[in-house]
Design a protein around this motif. Sequence first.
Motif, PDB file in Angstrom:
ATOM      1  N   UNK A 176       0.869  -1.132   0.069  1.00 57.63           N
ATOM      2  CA  UNK A 176       0.065   0.107  -0.054  1.00 57.63           C
ATOM      3  C   UNK A 176       0.609   1.193   0.048  1.00 57.63           C
ATOM      4  N   UNK A 177       2.232   1.095  -0.065  1.00 50.54           N
ATOM      5  CA  UNK A 177       3.101   2.134  -0.080  1.00 50.54           C
ATOM      6  C   UNK A 177       3.267   2.774   1.331  1.00 50.54           C
ATOM      7  N   UNK A 178       3.039   2.175   2.381  1.00 45.48           N
ATOM      8  CA  UNK A 178       3.120   2.637   3.624  1.00 45.48           C
ATOM      9  C   UNK A 178       4.616   3.137   3.920  1.00 45.48           C
ATOM     10  N   UNK A 179       5.489   2.570   3.175  1.00 47.06           N
ATOM     11  CA  UNK A 179       7.128   2.763   3.513  1.00 47.06           C
ATOM     12  C   UNK A 179       7.357   4.290   2.927  1.00 47.06           C
ATOM     13  N   UNK A 180       6.593   4.718   2.131  1.00 46.05           N
ATOM     14  CA  UNK A 180       6.821   6.116   1.558  1.00 46.05           C
ATOM     15  C   UNK A 180       5.861   7.170   2.274  1.00 46.05           C
ATOM     16  N   UNK A 181       5.301   6.804   3.296  1.00 46.39           N
ATOM     17  CA  UNK A 181       4.708   7.853   4.053  1.00 46.39           C
ATOM     18  C   UNK A 181       5.634   8.764   4.844  1.00 46.39           C
ATOM     19  N   UNK A 182       5.382  10.006   4.985  1.00 44.71           N
ATOM     20  CA  UNK A 182       6.169  10.809   5.662  1.00 44.71           C
ATOM     21  C   UNK A 182       6.908  10.722   7.146  1.00 44.71           C
TER      22      UNK A 182
ATOM     23  N   UNK B 168       7.014   7.669   8.112  1.00 39.29           N
ATOM     24  CA  UNK B 168       8.078   6.330   7.940  1.00 39.29           C
ATOM     25  C   UNK B 168       9.377   6.902   7.713  1.00 39.29           C
ATOM     26  N   UNK B 169       9.327   7.800   6.525  1.00 40.41           N
ATOM     27  CA  UNK B 169      10.563   8.318   5.874  1.00 40.41           C
ATOM     28  C   UNK B 169      11.454   9.000   6.944  1.00 40.41           C
ATOM     29  N   UNK B 170      10.758   9.633   7.829  1.00 41.94           N
ATOM     30  CA  UNK B 170      11.301  10.304   9.129  1.00 41.94           C
ATOM     31  C   UNK B 170      12.095   9.294   9.893  1.00 41.94           C
ATOM     32  N   UNK B 171      11.665   7.971   9.960  1.00 43.98           N
ATOM     33  CA  UNK B 171      12.507   7.093  10.683  1.00 43.98           C
ATOM     34  C   UNK B 171      13.700   6.470   9.427  1.00 43.98           C
ATOM     35  N   UNK B 172      13.182   6.036   8.561  1.00 44.28           N
ATOM     36  CA  UNK B 172      14.281   5.556   7.504  1.00 44.28           C
ATOM     37  C   UNK B 172      13.941   6.126   6.233  1.00 44.28           C
ATOM     38  N   UNK B 173      14.713   7.132   6.035  1.00 42.98           N
ATOM     39  CA  UNK B 173      14.626   7.903   4.610  1.00 42.98           C
ATOM     40  C   UNK B 173      14.951   7.152   3.350  1.00 42.98           C
ATOM     41  N   UNK B 174      15.178   5.981   3.420  1.00 42.89           N
ATOM     42  CA  UNK B 174      15.627   5.100   2.220  1.00 42.89           C
ATOM     43  C   UNK B 174      14.341   4.511   2.032  1.00 42.89           C
ATOM     44  N   UNK B 175      13.387   4.513   2.912  1.00 43.01           N
ATOM     45  CA  UNK B 175      11.950   3.803   2.510  1.00 43.01           C
ATOM     46  C   UNK B 175      11.839   2.272   2.475  1.00 43.01           C
TER      47      UNK B 175
END
Length: 209
Positions: A35-41, A43-50
Amino acid sequence: MIDLYTWITPNGLKVAIALEEFGLHYRPHTVDITKGDQFQQDYLAINPGGKIPVIIDHETGITLAESGAILLYLAEKTGRFLPRQGAARHHTIEWLMWQMGGFGPTLGNAHYFLTYNSGEAPFAEDLFRRDTRRLYETLNSRLADRDYLVDDYSIADMAVWPWVSRFKRHQIDLNAFPNVKRWYLRLAARPQVKCGYDVPHFTSEIPQP
């Protein structure tokens, strides 16, 4: 307490299994990559690599991505499943790197071409089918006279096993690799592996050859 951000992929499973094996208290958080959760802001704040997985260790204040790095960190933190010195330590890291640099990436491509996009790219399918078989042969040879990848059960085994659990997607018959099959079933019987396999949620029983 450790927060684990993960999904039901081999890279995610290896860290969940490790946390169970190390006996560490952790909270799993679902990052649904379909669902693209790894690209939510957030989550990106935790891991910018997504990418998944990521851990946040509140005891040390360390946030860490990359599954191989996480396994090394947990082993160093607990003093378990990684020899402290000598040849066994180096060989454990060697086989961890074998998974990270070859086995995992090749099998990930096998998933993509052989299972999810079969018939779309015959050249790529043939390439990754052959290389997948070569890597299983390497693993089978390594396990010919030993129960584990090095001397004792280690983070190297934890890293490799979840990828082998996808053997059907690799179009691999484990009966053709009896040493891998023996090792795979031995680890599959471990309670910690069974628990980790269901993180962040149950999807299926552990596949049987």
